[in-house]
Design a protein around this motif. Structure first.
Motif, short mmCIF file in Angstrom:
data_model
loop_
_atom_site.label_atom_id
_atom_site.label_comp_id
_atom_site.label_asym_id
_atom_site.label_seq_id
_atom_site.Cartn_x
_atom_site.Cartn_y
_atom_site.Cartn_z
N MET A 34 0.84 -1.21 0.00
CA MET A 34 0.00 0.00 0.00
C MET A 34 0.87 1.26 0.00
O MET A 34 1.84 1.34 0.74
CB MET A 34 -0.87 -0.02 1.27
N ILE A 35 0.49 2.20 -0.86
CA ILE A 35 1.30 3.42 -0.99
C ILE A 35 0.74 4.53 -0.10
O ILE A 35 -0.45 4.80 -0.14
CB ILE A 35 1.30 3.92 -2.46
N ILE A 36 1.63 5.15 0.66
CA ILE A 36 1.22 6.30 1.48
C ILE A 36 1.80 7.56 0.84
O ILE A 36 2.99 7.61 0.54
CB ILE A 36 1.72 6.15 2.93
N ARG A 37 0.93 8.52 0.61
CA ARG A 37 1.36 9.77 -0.02
C ARG A 37 1.32 10.86 1.04
O ARG A 37 0.27 11.13 1.62
CB ARG A 37 0.39 10.11 -1.17
N ILE A 38 2.47 11.44 1.28
CA ILE A 38 2.56 12.48 2.31
C ILE A 38 2.80 13.84 1.64
O ILE A 38 3.65 13.97 0.78
CB ILE A 38 3.72 12.18 3.30
N GLU A 72 3.92 17.38 2.74
CA GLU A 72 4.50 18.12 3.87
C GLU A 72 3.92 19.53 3.99
O GLU A 72 3.98 20.13 5.06
CB GLU A 72 6.02 18.24 3.68
N GLU A 110 -2.36 -8.15 9.08
CA GLU A 110 -1.15 -7.76 8.32
C GLU A 110 -0.21 -6.91 9.18
O GLU A 110 -0.63 -6.03 9.93
CB GLU A 110 -1.56 -6.96 7.08
N PRO A 122 4.98 -1.73 9.30
CA PRO A 122 6.41 -1.51 9.61
C PRO A 122 6.59 -0.95 11.02
O PRO A 122 5.66 -0.37 11.58
CB PRO A 122 6.85 -0.45 8.59
N ALA A 142 11.45 2.16 11.47
CA ALA A 142 11.68 1.88 10.04
C ALA A 142 10.85 2.80 9.16
O ALA A 142 11.35 3.34 8.16
CB ALA A 142 11.37 0.42 9.74
N LEU A 143 9.58 3.00 9.54
CA LEU A 143 8.70 3.85 8.72
C LEU A 143 9.17 5.31 8.76
O LEU A 143 9.19 5.99 7.73
CB LEU A 143 7.25 3.72 9.21
N GLU A 184 12.24 5.64 6.61
CA GLU A 184 11.89 5.55 5.18
C GLU A 184 11.24 6.84 4.69
O GLU A 184 11.50 7.29 3.58
CB GLU A 184 10.94 4.36 5.00
N MET A 185 10.40 7.43 5.56
CA MET A 185 9.68 8.64 5.14
C MET A 185 10.51 9.90 5.36
O MET A 185 10.15 10.97 4.87
CB MET A 185 8.38 8.77 5.93
N GLY A 186 11.58 9.78 6.15
CA GLY A 186 12.41 10.94 6.45
C GLY A 186 11.71 11.89 7.41
O GLY A 186 11.85 13.10 7.30
N GLY A 211 6.73 19.17 -1.76
CA GLY A 211 6.52 18.51 -0.46
C GLY A 211 5.83 17.17 -0.52
O GLY A 211 5.37 16.66 0.49
N SER A 235 5.76 13.15 -1.03
CA SER A 235 6.62 11.97 -1.04
C SER A 235 5.76 10.71 -0.91
O SER A 235 4.66 10.76 -0.34
CB SER A 235 7.65 12.03 0.09
N TYR A 236 6.25 9.62 -1.47
CA TYR A 236 5.50 8.37 -1.45
C TYR A 236 6.30 7.30 -0.70
O TYR A 236 7.52 7.25 -0.81
CB TYR A 236 5.25 7.87 -2.88
N THR A 237 5.57 6.47 0.02
CA THR A 237 6.21 5.36 0.72
C THR A 237 5.34 4.13 0.55
O THR A 237 4.11 4.22 0.71
CB THR A 237 6.36 5.67 2.24
N ASP A 238 5.97 3.03 0.21
CA ASP A 238 5.22 1.78 0.08
C ASP A 238 5.37 1.00 1.39
O ASP A 238 6.48 0.59 1.75
CB ASP A 238 5.77 0.96 -1.10
N VAL A 276 8.85 -1.22 3.29
CA VAL A 276 9.58 -0.56 4.38
C VAL A 276 10.37 -1.59 5.20
O VAL A 276 9.78 -2.48 5.80
CB VAL A 276 8.63 0.24 5.29
N SER A 303 2.46 -2.78 -5.09
CA SER A 303 3.55 -3.02 -4.12
C SER A 303 4.50 -4.12 -4.57
O SER A 303 5.69 -4.06 -4.27
CB SER A 303 2.96 -3.40 -2.77
N ASP A 355 13.45 16.96 4.91
CA ASP A 355 13.79 15.53 4.95
C ASP A 355 14.79 15.28 6.08
O ASP A 355 15.85 15.90 6.13
CB ASP A 355 14.41 15.12 3.60
N LYS A 356 14.39 14.40 6.99
CA LYS A 356 15.25 14.14 8.16
C LYS A 356 16.38 13.16 7.81
O LYS A 356 17.28 12.94 8.60
CB LYS A 356 14.42 13.54 9.31
N ARG A 357 16.30 12.54 6.62
CA ARG A 357 17.34 11.56 6.25
C ARG A 357 18.64 12.27 5.89
O ARG A 357 18.63 13.33 5.28
CB ARG A 357 16.88 10.72 5.05
#
Lengths: 123, 470
Positions: free
Chosen positions: A1-5, A7, A34, A37, A41-42, A45-47, B127, B129-132, B136, B215, B314-316
């Motif tokens: 599943m894709i999460i779109r953030i 900011e 299910e 994460p 980790a999440l 990944e998202m920063g 701003g 961003s995408y995360t699967d 992760v 995914s 971005d905190k990375r």
């Protein structure tokens, strides 16, 4: 599943994560049991800050969508308690959407069709 | 020996610029995810826009190609011009200039592509961003087991070298035992191995890319890319361990510097080979998954010149590179700012060191007898030996029979200066080895000096003066 953030959105990031996980459960993209994460980790990944993810998970846990324990981390609940009522905040949000639709000339039938579409496919 | 150093520089430089060329300059841009660091979009497939992109890519690709050809020709010429003065200095400066110059057309390409995007009215949503969730922390390819063995082998070679230097293990034909040269060389190579291991794991844990709403596609794409990268790191680690440490030990045991140089050359070929295989496979993966790339994360504006990532939100600290292989730092991160500053400082420092080496190569050494002292002088260094302290003087007409092993100081084809081990004896050296002659001085306190002037005639003149004085 894709999460779109987003900011720059007015909606806080933890709420965006929470909302999208709820929509994922509703659409079936996230199934009962299910594994989600880990907070760390999440966040990596998202920063974003780990506190933000932790807050989203905490909220989801309080609302009964996920369960967490030290051994297995966070998982989607296999059975979500169905109270059969719309919360006050959701009622207010729905009222706002309906009002905006009416003001912009969207017919009631079109709005109901849209609800049918969302409710039907996502249930 | 100098010819071998030339070969090593050639092996480092020429494949690097051509690999960089194949990475930065898109020949078939329609199949690429990025064009000069700008995200490839559907809007770019319009016939008119395509033509403009064809022009941009053709122009900059040709410019980069010409530059690469020029640098390759210069490298070949340098390789065969044996008697060129200041060759080391020229080689190192060439490496610096070539690596910078090859990326200049890319920077122009990036600027032109960003202008094109602007003229088309494409404004990236900022701003986003995408995360699967399914990828992760689950897509990992570098297994700890695959890096343990080469690192253990690295530790063993350091231990063996240390035992040889401490003379606990007896070596045949070696005059370097006790100088700790083997220990320092093996130790340095082992540390490089540790660095490769750490970078490998950091790269393996880098954010998974989201290219599709599916995914499974995201997981497979990231797994393929990380597996390819893990293979490259393991191959580099083995190359480092086997051809670095083992051949360094062979150099100590056999006493042949040529074996060591040949080993380093072979090591560089292997590293470049691993890099070339990685780039080729990575491009194939991109090509295979290009049709599945339905999610566009347009963060072009966060990449300065398509190379440097700057995103305060971005905190990375570590992100995947846009141009090239590996990861880069987020320049907006507090630690990123410090690392960026240190990197800039190290580049400036390296250039200053190269200039200093050039001055060492080009400034002739001088030797004279003055006020009862033998004075050796070059730049800021001066050795003063009181004539009254000298016990014996010997004129060596051909120093090729002697083996000078540097403990610390300068060791170049035209200059040996500092503390050396000569035939197992600790000595002070200040001579021009290419002139073949030297004066060996032993003082009453037992100190040994090997000195010479810039020309054999000057050296023999100083020897005559010393003989007379004694």
């Amino acid at each position: 599943m894709i999460i779109r953030i987003n900011e720059l959105s007015d909606i806080p990031i933890y709420m965006q994560i929470r909302n999208q996980i709820v929509m994922g459960i509703s659409s079936g993209e996230l199934e009962g049991g299910e594994q989600l994460p880990t907070v760390r980790a999440l966040a990596m990944e998202m920063g974003i800050n780990t506190m933000t993810v932790s807050k989203a998970y905490q909220l989801l846990k309080t609302e009964g969508y996920i369960m967490t324990d030290r051994k297995n981390g966070a998982r989607i609940r296999t059975s979500i308690k169905q109270q059969g009522i719309i919360s006050d905040s959701n009622k207010t949000e729905l009222k706002r959407i309906v009002s905006e639709c009416r003001l912009s000339g969207v017919s009631k039938a079109d709005l109901l069709n849209l609800i049918d579409e969302f409710y039907g496919t996502e249930s | 020996m100098d010819a071998f150093l030339g070969i090593i520089m050639f092996i480092c430089l020429v494949p690097t610029i051509w690999i960089t060329y194949s990475l930065l300059y898109p020949r078939k841009w329609r199949e690429k995810k990025l064009i000069f660091g700008v995200t490839n979009r559907k809007e770019f497939t319009e016939p008119e826009v395509s033509e403009r992109i064809d022009t941009i890519t053709d122009k900059n690709n040709k410019a980069a190609y010409r530059l690469n050809v020029v640098f390759t020709v210069i490298s070949v010429l340098l390789l065969f011009l044996g008697t060129l003065p200041m060759r080391t200095f020229i080689w190192v400066m060439l490496v610096f200039i070539a690596i910078f110059a090859v990326s200049v057309p890319y920077i122009y390409g990036n600027k032109e592509m960003k202008s094109l995007k602007k003229s088309l009215g494409i404004i990236a949503e900022k701003g986003i961003s995408y995360t699967d969730l399914k990828t992760v922390g689950t897509v990992r390819a570098l297994k700890p087991g695959s890096v343990i063995l080469p690192n253990i082998a690295g530790v063993l070679t350091v231990i063996i070298a240390l035992l040889a230097d401490l003379k606990i293990i007896k070596t045949s034909g070696s005059t370097a035992a006790g100088t700790f040269l083997a220990t320092s060389v093996c130790g340095s190579i082992f540390l490089v191995g540790i660095m490769i291991t750490v970078i490998g794991f950091v790269m393996d844990r880098i954010k998974s890319e989201v290219i599709s709403t599916d995914s499974d596609i995201n997981a497979n794409y990231n797994r393929a890319k990380k597996k390819n990268m893990a293979k490259m790191f393991v191959l580099m680690l083995w190359a480092n361990t086997i051809f670095g440490c083992t051949l360094s030990l062979l150099e100590i045991l056999s006493g042949s510097g040529i074996i060591m140089i040949a080993g380093i050359g072979l090591y560089m070929i292997l590293v470049m080979g691993a890099l070339a295989i990685f780039v080729h496979t990575d491009q194939s993966i991109e090509k295979i998954y290009h049709k599945d790339m339905t999610v566009i994360q347009d963060d072009d504006d966060l990449w300065i010149a398509g190379m440097f990532y700057y995103n305060p939100s971005d905190k990375r600290l570590n992100v995947e590179k846009r141009a090239g292989v590996g990861s880069t730092i987020n320049m907006a991160h507090p630690a990123g700012k410090v690392i960026g500053f240190l990197a800039a400082l190290s580049i400036v420092f390296s250039i200053l060191v190269v200039i200093w080496v050039g001055m060492l190569e080009s400034t002739p050494i001088s030797l004279r007898v003055s006020d009862g002292n033998v004075i050796c002088h070059q730049l800021r260094d001066e050795y003063v030996i009181p004539v009254s302290d000298i016990e014996s003087v010997e004129y060596i007409e051909d120093i090729r029979g002697l083996r000078f092993i540097r403990t610390n100081g300068t060791g170049m084809e035209t200059l040996l200066k500092g503390n050396f081990s000569v035939e197992g004896e600790a000595c002070k050296v200040f001579l021009a080895p290419d002139k073949m002659v030297a004066i060996k001085i032993v003082t009453s306190s037992g100190k040994i000096y090997y000195i010479s002037s810039a020309t054999p005639s000057e050296t023999s003149s100083v020897y005559a003066q010393l003989n007379e004085a004694l």
